[in-house]
Design an enzyme around this catalytic site. Structure first.
Site, PDB file in Angstrom:
ATOM      1  N   GLY A  38      -5.951   6.464   5.678  1.00 14.41           N
ATOM      2  CA  GLY A  38      -6.008   5.078   6.127  1.00 14.41           C
ATOM      3  C   GLY A  38      -5.405   4.165   5.079  1.00 14.41           C
ATOM      4  O   GLY A  38      -4.822   4.613   4.093  1.00 14.41           O
ATOM      5  N   GLU A  59      -5.560   9.789  -4.324  1.00 13.79           N
ATOM      6  CA  GLU A  59      -4.788   9.639  -3.093  1.00 13.79           C
ATOM      7  C   GLU A  59      -3.306   9.524  -3.387  1.00 13.79           C
ATOM      8  O   GLU A  59      -2.470  10.107  -2.693  1.00 13.79           O
ATOM      9  CB  GLU A  59      -5.270   8.410  -2.309  1.00 13.79           C
ATOM     10  CG  GLU A  59      -6.648   8.586  -1.705  1.00 13.79           C
ATOM     11  CD  GLU A  59      -7.227   7.304  -1.135  1.00 13.79           C
ATOM     12  OE1 GLU A  59      -6.701   6.200  -1.414  1.00 13.79           O
ATOM     13  OE2 GLU A  59      -8.217   7.405  -0.399  1.00 13.79           O
ATOM     14  N   LYS A  77      -5.652  -4.043   9.773  1.00 14.28           N
ATOM     15  CA  LYS A  77      -5.051  -3.619   8.495  1.00 14.28           C
ATOM     16  C   LYS A  77      -3.568  -3.958   8.413  1.00 14.28           C
ATOM     17  O   LYS A  77      -2.998  -3.976   7.336  1.00 14.28           O
ATOM     18  CB  LYS A  77      -5.224  -2.110   8.286  1.00 14.28           C
ATOM     19  CG  LYS A  77      -6.639  -1.615   8.452  1.00 14.28           C
ATOM     20  CD  LYS A  77      -7.570  -2.194   7.426  1.00 14.28           C
ATOM     21  CE  LYS A  77      -8.972  -1.649   7.664  1.00 14.28           C
ATOM     22  NZ  LYS A  77      -9.812  -1.724   6.527  1.00 14.28           N
TER      23      LYS A  77
END
Length: 181
Positions: A38, A59, A77
């Protein structure tokens, strides 16, 4: 299909293992086929802010080792311009005061995640930057990386290859270098 995964957090590794997914140790994994994750914010150029969960350094390492990174997010987002979300920065505890002072010159306010008690899976602190200048994310990323004691940040400049954004039940695909649908 034989699915094996690299987790970017200890919690994700535990969840994957509980579901029967083979979890590889990234320390022993030189390349990853696909990263799916995400984002806290993502713009039309596929520049993203990540790290609300505190794993932005891991990440980024996994995303950079991946042949392809895909972001899946809801419409909230997707932004025209980055900067509304806090920008997380992973900091060595040893250099906390010095780094906080330097970060203060790059934003309106530096907040210690968890009041300073939060630690990443790497044992580091997280500074959340509020009111940071998003006009040139590459310049900001370079300024952050130039501060001794900063070990990572949540600006993903080139790692994201595609994003699938859901708004009111409609999914839009943004693809780096291709026409978006």
């Amino acid at each position: 299909l034989r699915l094996r995964a690299v987790a970017t957090s200890l919690a994700s590794a535990d969840r994957a293992a509980a579901l029967g997914i083979a979890v590889l140790d990234f320390a022993d994994t030189a390349a990853v086929d696909l990263t799916i994750d995400g984002a806290d914010e993502i713009d039309g150029a596929l520049v993203a802010v990540k790290g609300a969960g505190g794993a932005m350094l891991r990440e980024k390492a996994v995303a950079t080792a991946s042949a392809r990174m895909v972001v899946i997010a809801d419409g909230a987002k997707r932004v025209e311009r980055l900067g509304a979300a806090k920008l997380p920065v992973e900091v060595l505890p040893f250099a906390r005061a010095f780094v906080w002072r330097r970060l203060g010159a790059l934003c309106e306010r530096v907040e210690a995640r968890g009041g300073g008690g939060y630690r990443t899976d790497n044992g580091n602190l997280v500074a959340d930057l509020r009111g940071w200048d998003a006009s040139d994310p590459a310049r900001l990323a370079a300024a952050l990386q130039a501060i001794p004691g900063v070990v990572g940040h949540g600006l993903f400049l080139t790692e994201v290859a595609a994003a699938y954004i859901a708004i009111d039940g409609v999914v839009t695909r943004l693809e780096r270098g291709e026409r978006n649908r």
